[in-house]
Structures are given as C-alpha cells and as structure tokens.
Motif scaffolding. Structure first.
Motif: not given
Length: 74
Positions: A22-27
C-alpha cells in the motif's frame, strides 16, 4: 490492523501484511499523478477497494504505527 491511511478526510485501515504494498502504491499515485487501486478496511473492519487519484487528492497521511506517539511514553 493498526496501520491507517487518511485520504483527505476519509480514514481507512491497512492489514499489516499489505502495508509495504500500500505504501508503494500511494507513493506511486502521488509521484506520478495516477490512479491506483488499494485494498483496505473501513472502520467496521469490512474489506473495501479504494481508488486513489494522485492527481486530485489534496492530503494523504500514512500511519504505519512505527513507535509511540509524541504524547505517549515508550
């Protein structure tokens, strides 16, 4: 499930096992101004799919619960 994602004024929760993805997708959404699909949970624990438009969102906060809050003692 203590990790939290706030998009504008909407609060969502992240499964511990999905936090890195999720962190990677948000970034990616914010950096590249694109829309991503996030598998999250609402306040009642129901699984939901949230579409984050990185070109339109005004504020995103990601709380990965990495330690005590400034007002908490460790």
């Amino acid at each position: 499930m203590t990790k939290k994602l706030v998009i504008d004024r909407s609060e969502w929760f992240i499964a511990d096992s999905d936090a890195a993805a999720v962190t990677d997708l948000v970034r990616d959404a914010l950096t590249n101004r694109r829309t991503v699909e996030l598998e999250l949970f609402d306040a009642d624990g129901r699984a939901v799919t949230v579409f984050l438009n990185g070109a339109a969102v005004t504020a995103v906060a990601l709380d990965l619960d990495r330690g005590p809050r400034p007002s908490e003692m460790s």
